[in-house]
Design a protein around this motif. Sequence first.
Motif, PDB file in Angstrom:
ATOM      1  N   UNK A 127      46.460  29.439  39.471  1.00 34.10           N
ATOM      2  CA  UNK A 127      47.060  30.462  38.644  1.00 34.10           C
ATOM      3  C   UNK A 127      47.467  29.874  37.651  1.00 34.10           C
ATOM      4  N   UNK A 128      46.925  28.923  36.483  1.00 35.11           N
ATOM      5  CA  UNK A 128      46.857  29.011  35.757  1.00 35.11           C
ATOM      6  C   UNK A 128      46.337  29.540  34.196  1.00 35.11           C
ATOM      7  N   UNK A 129      44.851  28.891  35.230  1.00 36.61           N
ATOM      8  CA  UNK A 129      43.900  29.419  34.565  1.00 36.61           C
ATOM      9  C   UNK A 129      43.434  31.071  34.564  1.00 36.61           C
ATOM     10  N   UNK A 130      44.380  31.275  35.980  1.00 32.13           N
ATOM     11  CA  UNK A 130      44.264  33.164  35.645  1.00 32.13           C
ATOM     12  C   UNK A 130      45.399  34.013  34.375  1.00 32.13           C
ATOM     13  N   UNK A 131      46.271  33.035  34.384  1.00 31.94           N
ATOM     14  CA  UNK A 131      47.306  33.521  33.512  1.00 31.94           C
ATOM     15  C   UNK A 131      46.592  33.477  32.015  1.00 31.94           C
ATOM     16  N   UNK A 132      45.549  32.030  31.289  1.00 30.71           N
ATOM     17  CA  UNK A 132      45.601  32.334  30.471  1.00 30.71           C
ATOM     18  C   UNK A 132      44.579  33.615  30.293  1.00 30.71           C
TER      19      UNK A 132
END
Length: 441
Positions: free
Chosen positions: A198-203
């Motif tokens: 999820x953090x990767x997609x947010x970035x």
Amino acid sequence: MCAFKQIVMLTAASLGLGALVPAALASDAQGCAETLAAPIQWADAVERLVRCNPEVLLSNAAITGARAERQIAGQLPNPQASFGAGSINPQRGIKGSNQDYQVDWLMRIDQLIERGGKRSLRIARAESGLLASRWQAAEARRTGLLALSHAWSELWTTQQREALLESALRDFQRIEQVSRIRLDAGDIAQADYSRVVIDLQRIENDRAQVQSDRIRAQQLLGFVLGLSTPPTDLALSGPWPALQAGFPDADPLRLRPEIAAAQAQLDQANTARELARRLATRDVSVGFQADRYPAPAGDGNTFGVYFSVPLFTWHRFEGELARADSEVTAAQINIQRLSQQASAQQTVLLQDRDIALNRWRRLRENALPLGDRLSASIRLAYEQRAIRLLDMLDSLRVYRLLQADTLEARLQFEKSDALARALLRVSPQANDPVFRFVVIP
């Protein structure tokens, strides 16, 4: 800051077709169709701004119009020539039995003679208008340089933010790979791995948004520079270079271009009021006339001299004088308003600059180096399975926010610094890029 929004709105207002079409024609004549070589150098950007910016081109056109007004004001009234023929008998024709022309004709020349020094007052009024237009052109260049510095800082900050997100994306891609290995080994739960994804997609989403912001910043910079179609790969050679230069000292506010232009407009209004008063001085018109009234009924060739003056029967130009008085009052109020505004701005903007500078220094010199060391140790500790995944993710989020805050603090400082420099850009020296392109008499 709302002042920056006003500058952007002022720049965007010139997108109207009535202003943009003549400016575009003028810019094509000055070779503005060519593009700047990337990465753009600040000196080249300033040179193109003065040569191709629509607002600057319109101010140049205003100077040309003011010069024409000065020429018109000094012109003497042209004489009026008249010619006429009468007493034409259609039965007899224009010739009689003696083959002599049997028509009456006249030739007349009239010349208006102005009294009361009206021509000198018109010239003085036009010269004040020309001076005002030159100072307004200097103000247009100063405003353009402010808009250029803001657009430059916006684009450079966006590029730096995009580079930070690219670096963060690479870091999280590596974290995702390590987390997948630990998930397969049973060291972390599926929920923890999902948080990494999820953090990767947010970035990735943040990077897409920053790319969109970069395109908008490129469009804004391109418009300020008079580029008809700004390229999407528009890049800068570095940050706004004024940060490396010394901060100028404040000069007297009366030398600010908008205040100097307002003073010239007040002089113009005072001259116009005196001109309105001189309208009560009667102008005279002198005429010379030659007549031919053939014999036997007439006296042959005759001459006459005429003299005429206006009769102030219905008015004595009271309306013109009242209008001129109101224009003088408005010009006086405008100078007072601009002076008060300049004095207030000088205090507020300098304080804003100092506050923004101190905030940026604290983040840059204290918080950011500490965050750099902490993030490196956190990533290494996680790869060596010394800390939990959630602790590592929380630390990296804080570090990303710190980086964004540092960039935002620098951007705000650059904007406040540009506003303060524009406020203090008042000295009409030859080496000043604002004034060296317009001769200030």
